[in-house]
Each structure stands twice: as structure tokens, then as C-alpha cells.
Motif scaffolding. Structure first.
Motif, short mmCIF file in Angstrom:
data_model
loop_
_atom_site.label_atom_id
_atom_site.label_comp_id
_atom_site.label_asym_id
_atom_site.label_seq_id
_atom_site.Cartn_x
_atom_site.Cartn_y
_atom_site.Cartn_z
N ALA A 149 0.75 -1.03 -0.22
CA ALA A 149 -0.14 0.04 -0.31
C ALA A 149 1.00 1.73 0.33
CB ALA A 149 -0.81 -0.26 1.41
N GLY A 150 2.04 1.02 0.83
CA GLY A 150 2.59 2.34 1.09
C GLY A 150 3.75 2.68 -0.84
N ARG A 151 3.94 1.54 -1.60
CA ARG A 151 4.33 1.19 -2.46
C ARG A 151 3.75 2.57 -3.53
NH1 ARG A 151 5.65 -1.45 -7.06
NH2 ARG A 151 7.40 -1.20 -7.79
N LEU A 152 2.21 2.04 -3.35
CA LEU A 152 1.27 2.79 -4.52
C LEU A 152 0.81 3.96 -4.05
CD1 LEU A 152 -0.89 -0.67 -4.03
CD2 LEU A 152 0.42 -0.05 -5.80
N ARG A 153 1.02 4.18 -3.31
CA ARG A 153 1.21 5.56 -2.66
C ARG A 153 2.09 6.41 -2.65
NH1 ARG A 153 -2.46 3.68 2.18
NH2 ARG A 153 -0.42 3.71 3.47
N GLY A 154 3.45 6.30 -3.26
CA GLY A 154 5.14 6.35 -3.65
C GLY A 154 5.10 6.98 -2.46
N GLU A 155 5.08 6.26 -1.04
CA GLU A 155 5.88 6.61 -0.03
C GLU A 155 7.00 6.09 0.28
OE1 GLU A 155 1.31 6.98 2.53
OE2 GLU A 155 3.06 5.48 2.85
#
Length: 378
Positions: A149-155
Motif C-alpha cells: 500500500a505504501g508503495r502504491l501511494r509513492g511513500e
């Protein structure tokens, strides 16, 4: 992306930077972490050792229902917390209480679950530490989900997911590795191989050359490290975290360590292992190893060591005093955190519980049974 298969296999022997006597094994010591990081790690291990001791005493006093000690595994506990940034997540197991404390979670709240209090005992979002997971490996797919999820949000979030050798025999472990590899989730899977899944030795769980080899089949690089060498753990885990943060995907790290105490206070470890085996691993104590190196390098003296011990004692006192406070449970808490908005059924059930409790309370106009008995006695 094409993965270099030659870089996926772990080394035959665990990565070690300090031998059991505290002597550098890396030649000129260039691969050793910075002195400040080692001193911070030693302070953390001293605190973790004292926390383990205090928690075990609280079980004997009846203040904790159970305590799975990480005594002897403090290097793994402290390193796991120390390599993470403020925005990263730690997913611990039931045995990783010392890691949660090292991450900054209140020690009293960490022990809430083991005391029998409600929910996880602490706010997972405050320090980005997921609830302690008692079922083996069930936290690993959750860790992958948070990382994805963090990767999808660009975090730039990295998740470090901890588990034991026994967890590698569970389906959740393999599902998590496969999902993380396919979606390139920034996860570091950290296996603390303490040689036993309760009473089952590693030889009865796996025939693989090492648990670190288990990542290869999923396209996950594996690394084998001496789990009692804090310097090596900081080096390997830090590299794995930064690798994941850079977008290179997950990594599996196995730390070979040993559980010096029983599985929990309910376990009799003498039934499945010998005193000689335990003594041999005690000679590899991670605290003594790092202490010896730092003293030899002139980085640690008695005054600094005393300061570490004093800080650890303050932590033990904080833990002891907090656990010894009796908490009056509120039955309404059973319904408060099931859904963000209570369902009609929950509202109805809460009203029913409150009605039943109100009937049990003595009337203000009538003396209680105890009061009546006291009056008759007079």
C-alpha cells in the motif's frame, strides 16, 4: 527486471563481524557500523536484557499471564528496531516485546496483551509497530499489505516483518514471500532462528541448508547472519532496508541465535535440550561480545556501562510500577472498537449489558447484602 541468480543465495556461513570473544573478523574493520551505532545498540541490549528479566519476574508474581522471553536474542531485537526510520513499520511476533520497546512503545502497554488486557495494548500508529502476533506467521501477509500500500501511494515506507524458525513451516510465510516478490513490496523478512519451535528442533522442521535459502524459490534474495553479533545484524539489516527502500524489492534475512530461556513460563525446556547445549550458546552471549569489542577499542568504560545499567533499571522500574497498577475494566470497551461506526446489533448488545449490570448494582435506598450482614453481626 532480471534478477541475478548468483546474488540470491546466502553465504554458506553466517555473516559475522565480531567473533564470540568480541574480536573483529572483517580485517581492518571497515564493514563495522559506526561507533555511535554500536554504543546505542549495546545500551538497547542492556535494556532489553533487563526488560526480559523483569517481565519473567512479573509472571512469577502473577502480574502477567505468560511471557515469551527473548533472553539471549537481544541483538536481533534491538537491531530490528534500530535499522528502521520513523516512517517505517515493524511487525513483531509475541516474542518480540523487547523490539517493540526498543522502537519506543511504552513497556507497560507492550505487556498489555500478555497481562490479559484488551486489544493489542498500544496504539500501533503512534510508533508504527503492529500488534504483537501470537498465531505463527499470520502477521507476515499483513506486513506485505502495508508495504504494498505504501508503495502504491509513492511513500518511502519499508516494513520489517519478524518471525521465528517455526513460522517458516506455516503457509502464511510462503504466501507472504511470494506476494512480496511478485509485487516488489518493500519488505524485509527477518527470521530469528532460535533453533526450536517450542520443543521441535530445526532439524525436524526443514532440510534446507538454511532458512535463508527459502527465499530463492520465490525470487527473494536470502542472507544468513550471526544473530548474536549486533554489528553484523546492523550491517545486514540496514542494507536490506535501504535495498527495499530503493525499489529493489523484498529480502529474507535469517539470524541464527538461541533462546536461552524456556519457550514461555509454562514450558520445561529441560525435556528437549541439554544443559551443555544451553551453556555453549551462553558463551556466545551478544551483550558480552559487543561489550568486549567496545572496551578493547576504548569506546566503553565503567562509567558508560553504569549509565547503561541505570537506564535499564529505570525501564524495569517503569515496567514494574505500571504493571502493578490494577485497572478496573469497563465492559463498554468490548463494543467500542469493533467497527468505526457501531452497528445496530452492537448498540443493542451494549444496552443489554448495561441493563444487566445495572440490575446487579445494589439500590441506593437499600443496604447491600454485606451491609445487612454487618448490621446483624452487631
Amino acid at each position: 527486471m532480471v534478477i541475478n541468480e548468483d546474488l540470491m543465495l546466502p553465504t554458506r556461513e553466517p555473516v559475522m563481524l565480531l567473533d564470540p570473544e568480541g574480536r573483529p573478523t572483517a580485517g581492518d574493520g571497515a564493514a563495522l557500523p559506526a561507533p555511535d551505532d554500536l554504543l546505542r545498540g549495546l545500551a538497547g541490549m542492556v535494556a532489553a536484557r533487563r526488560f526480559n528479566e523483569q517481565s519473567s519476574v512479573l509472571v512469577r508474581q502473577g502480574r502477567l499471564a505468560v511471557y515469551p522471553s527473548s533472553y539471549g536474542q537481544e541483538a536481533c531485537q534491538v537491531a530490528a528496531a534500530q535499522v528502521l526510520g520513523d516512517g517505517d513499520w515493524l511487525f513483531p511476533t509475541y516474542r518480540d516485546t523487547a523490539a517493540a520497546v526498543a522502537r519506543g512503545v511504552d513497556p507497560v502497554e507492550v505487556l498489555g496483551l500478555l497481562k490479559g488486557d484488551w486489544h493489542s495494548g498500544y496504539d500501533p500508529y503512534e510508533r508504527r509497530v503492529a500488534p504483537l502476533a501470537t498465531p505463527l506467521a499470520t502477521q507476515l501477509p499483513h506486513a506485505v499489505g502495508v508495504a504494498h500500500a505504501g508503495r502504491l501511494r509513492g511513500e518511502p515506507t519499508v516494513v520489517l516483518a519478524m518471525c521465528g524458525d517455526g513460522a517458516t513451516s506455516e503457509g502464511d510465510f510462503h504466501e507472504a514471500l511470494n506476494f512480496a516478490a511478485v509485487f516488489r513490496a518493500p519488505v524485509v523478512f527477518f527470521v530469528q532462528n532460535n533453533q526450536y519451535a517450542i520443543s521441535v528442533p530445526l532439524s525436524r522442521q526443514s532440510a534446507a541448508p538454511s532458512l535463508a535459502h527459502k527465499g530463492v524459490g520465490y525470487g527473494v534474495p536470502g542472507e544468513l547472519v550471526d544473530g548474536n553479533d549486533l554489528a553484523a545484524l546492523l550491517s545486514v539489516l540496514s542494507a536490506a532496508v535501504e535495498r527495499a527502500r530503493s525499489g529493489a524489492g523484498p529480502q529474507l534475512v535469517e539470524g541464527r541465535t538461541y533462546r536461552l530461556q524456556a519457550h514461555t513460563n509454562a514450558d520445561d525446556a529441560t525435556r528437549y535440550r541439554t544443559d551443555a547445549e544451553v551453556a555453549a550458546w551462553a558463551d556466545r552471549d551478544p551483550l558480552l561480545r559487543l561489550d568486549a569489542y567496545l572496551r578493547a577499542e576504548g569506546l566503553l568504560d565503567d562509567a558508560r556501562a553504569a549509565a547503561h545499567a541505570d537506564a535499564a533499571e529505570r525501564l524495569a522500574r517503569q515496567t514494574r510500577d505500571g504493571i502493578n497498577v490494577d485497572v478496573v475494566p469497563d465492559p463498554a470497551d468490548l463494543f467500542a472498537h469493533v467497527y468505526s461506526r457501531p452497528t445496530p446489533q452492537l448498540v443493542e448488545q451494549l444496552a443489554q449489558v448495561r441493563d444487566e449490570l445495572s440490575r446487579d448494582e445494589p439500590s441506593r435506598d437499600e443496604p447491600s447484602a454485606d451491609a445487612s450482614n454487618r448490621a446483624e453481626a452487631r
